[in-house]
Design an enzyme around this catalytic site. Sequence first.
Site, PDB file in Angstrom:
ATOM      1  N   ASP A 235     -22.761  35.659 -42.793  1.00  0.00           N
ATOM      2  CA  ASP A 235     -23.558  36.807 -42.342  1.00  0.00           C
ATOM      3  C   ASP A 235     -24.792  37.045 -43.206  1.00  0.00           C
ATOM      4  O   ASP A 235     -25.633  37.875 -42.855  1.00  0.00           O
ATOM      5  CB  ASP A 235     -22.690  38.070 -42.313  1.00  0.00           C
ATOM      6  CG  ASP A 235     -22.178  38.456 -43.687  1.00  0.00           C
ATOM      7  OD1 ASP A 235     -21.663  37.563 -44.392  1.00  0.00           O
ATOM      8  OD2 ASP A 235     -22.269  39.639 -44.065  1.00  0.00           O
TER       9      ASP A 235
ATOM     10  N   ASP B  87     -17.744  31.262 -43.913  1.00  0.00           N
ATOM     11  CA  ASP B  87     -17.649  32.298 -44.950  1.00  0.00           C
ATOM     12  C   ASP B  87     -16.465  33.215 -44.657  1.00  0.00           C
ATOM     13  O   ASP B  87     -16.168  33.525 -43.498  1.00  0.00           O
ATOM     14  CB  ASP B  87     -18.947  33.113 -44.989  1.00  0.00           C
ATOM     15  CG  ASP B  87     -18.948  34.109 -46.140  1.00  0.00           C
ATOM     16  OD1 ASP B  87     -18.564  33.713 -47.257  1.00  0.00           O
ATOM     17  OD2 ASP B  87     -19.333  35.277 -45.922  1.00  0.00           O
TER      18      ASP B  87
ATOM     19  N   ASP C 237       6.819 -18.524  -5.189  1.00  0.00           N
ATOM     20  CA  ASP C 237       6.936 -17.558  -4.110  1.00  0.00           C
ATOM     21  C   ASP C 237       8.396 -17.477  -3.683  1.00  0.00           C
ATOM     22  O   ASP C 237       9.042 -18.507  -3.462  1.00  0.00           O
ATOM     23  CB  ASP C 237       6.066 -17.981  -2.922  1.00  0.00           C
ATOM     24  CG  ASP C 237       5.904 -16.876  -1.911  1.00  0.00           C
ATOM     25  OD1 ASP C 237       4.841 -16.233  -1.926  1.00  0.00           O
ATOM     26  OD2 ASP C 237       6.838 -16.650  -1.120  1.00  0.00           O
ATOM     27  N   ILE C 238       8.927 -16.254  -3.617  1.00  0.00           N
ATOM     28  CA  ILE C 238      10.316 -16.083  -3.170  1.00  0.00           C
ATOM     29  C   ILE C 238      10.362 -16.261  -1.650  1.00  0.00           C
ATOM     30  O   ILE C 238       9.665 -15.569  -0.908  1.00  0.00           O
ATOM     31  CB  ILE C 238      10.862 -14.698  -3.559  1.00  0.00           C
ATOM     32  CG1 ILE C 238      10.833 -14.542  -5.093  1.00  0.00           C
ATOM     33  CG2 ILE C 238      12.280 -14.504  -3.031  1.00  0.00           C
ATOM     34  CD1 ILE C 238      11.282 -13.176  -5.575  1.00  0.00           C
TER      35      ILE C 238
ATOM     36  N   ASN D 140      13.481  -7.621   2.620  1.00  0.00           N
ATOM     37  CA  ASN D 140      13.106  -6.208   2.695  1.00  0.00           C
ATOM     38  C   ASN D 140      13.498  -5.593   4.031  1.00  0.00           C
ATOM     39  O   ASN D 140      14.018  -4.475   4.095  1.00  0.00           O
ATOM     40  CB  ASN D 140      11.588  -6.058   2.493  1.00  0.00           C
ATOM     41  CG  ASN D 140      11.198  -5.981   1.029  1.00  0.00           C
ATOM     42  OD1 ASN D 140      11.997  -5.609   0.174  1.00  0.00           O
ATOM     43  ND2 ASN D 140       9.963  -6.348   0.726  1.00  0.00           N
TER      44      ASN D 140
ATOM     45  N   ASP E 161      13.377  -4.679  -4.381  1.00  0.00           N
ATOM     46  CA  ASP E 161      12.965  -4.451  -5.775  1.00  0.00           C
ATOM     47  C   ASP E 161      14.008  -4.988  -6.754  1.00  0.00           C
ATOM     48  O   ASP E 161      13.657  -5.522  -7.816  1.00  0.00           O
ATOM     49  CB  ASP E 161      12.748  -2.955  -6.024  1.00  0.00           C
ATOM     50  CG  ASP E 161      11.479  -2.424  -5.362  1.00  0.00           C
ATOM     51  OD1 ASP E 161      10.660  -3.257  -4.897  1.00  0.00           O
ATOM     52  OD2 ASP E 161      11.304  -1.191  -5.303  1.00  0.00           O
TER      53      ASP E 161
ATOM     54  N   GLU F 195       5.726 -10.757  -3.944  1.00  0.00           N
ATOM     55  CA  GLU F 195       6.830 -11.637  -4.335  1.00  0.00           C
ATOM     56  C   GLU F 195       6.334 -12.926  -4.975  1.00  0.00           C
ATOM     57  O   GLU F 195       7.089 -13.887  -5.111  1.00  0.00           O
ATOM     58  CB  GLU F 195       7.690 -11.974  -3.102  1.00  0.00           C
ATOM     59  CG  GLU F 195       7.020 -12.856  -2.069  1.00  0.00           C
ATOM     60  CD  GLU F 195       6.222 -12.086  -1.028  1.00  0.00           C
ATOM     61  OE1 GLU F 195       6.026 -12.633   0.069  1.00  0.00           O
ATOM     62  OE2 GLU F 195       5.812 -10.946  -1.319  1.00  0.00           O
TER      63      GLU F 195
END
Length: 454
Positions: A10, A53, A327-328, A335, A344, A370
């Site tokens: 101040d 301060d 590749d599956i 699915n 999954d 996949e």
Amino acid sequence: MSARILVVDDIEANVRLLEAKLTAEYYDVSHAYDGVTALAMAAEQRPDIILLDVMMPGMDGFAVCRRLKDDPATRHIPVVLVTALDGRADRIAGLEAGADDFLTKPIDDALLMARVRSLTRLKLVIDELRQREASGRRIGVIAGAAARLGGTGGRVLIVDDNERQAQRLIDDLTIDHRPVWERDVDKAQVASRGPVDLVIVNATAKSFDGLRFAAGLRSDEATRHIPVITVVDPDDRGRLVKALEIGVNDILTKPIDPQELAARARTQIKRKRYTDFLRDNLDHSLELAVTDQLTGLHNRRYMVGQLGALVTRAVRGGEPVAAMMIDIDHFKQINDTFGHDVGDEVLREFAVRLASNVRAIDLPCRYGGEEFTVIMPDTRIEDAERIAERIRTHVAGSPFRVAGGTELLTATISVGVAATLDETDTPEALLKRADSAVYEAKASGRNRVISRRA
């Protein structure tokens, strides 16, 4: 290093004096003459340090500091209280309000600059971690939950050859913490690599150089993030300044006040836990960015980055790199027949089988859906074919246990194999040959390995 500093006082003469000293050291200085203005400027400008301060009309420095530390937007800004008061009660009140340190009027220029540099380094580290964490939150790889930082208590390593002083520290710290004491500096170096939240080192030890020990902590990758408090004589100005210059986090002057010790230890441990939280989140975000969340394998992004470096090395005369595309077979039918939850489960189980049937140096990844790929450094195509055949046999010969282990499902895979050819080869060409071989395997009846040598 430069920094943005907000000076709050101040009395205009005091502001101008500090402003002149800091500007001469190339700091960017702004000022406020009262607490309300200081709070508004801190929220808007986010300075790197606030020199505040204590004795101001209306809202004093203690109240301003508490408000700053209660606001999530400003609580990480270091605050140094500047005061003509040097009493114990005022020092404790400031530390309890969240202040990082005190400077007593008339201000010692060397101490001022040493403390500003020290806090600037700290602020830069925290800002960098917060910025990276915020980036992780924006892209969704870090959850938005609030940090669970636990309590304030921690494991404190006391490094001191003064048994009487060390015992007092232990007695005072045991109330909230788990202190351990080492008088031997070599043993202390080993102990600091353990789970330590704070190190308190006697900078005036007779049997070892306390500041050299602290500097060693800062230069060691394993310990540089541990907060360090040094104990110094109040009149030893040179050692105090040097301690701040080498990177200690805080100073305790003799005789050590138990409440001041408790406040400074609590502040340092709380800050360490916050920065540990930020670093852990950063590590987690980096892991998530390169990991497939369903299977736990690396993702396509990570694979592409690694493959580029390996192929570059191979075409410049290094060992060949092989790529396996997998590749599956009939995965859509899985699915459609059993549901996506079972699909999954198959993907997760296949990922486990894939990872367990390749070598430690190989890189199994989920390519998408996949499709999987394995990048195989230092591998000729004949060796890749042999490993691919082993994986195919294992998958076809062992049914997948799904639906909580109540059903068995038989699946097969089609595999394409390729390896780097010559100096004109590229990662894209390598993957394209392996992918083309997969399509050939599927067209030939599936459940087989096909390789492409050109």
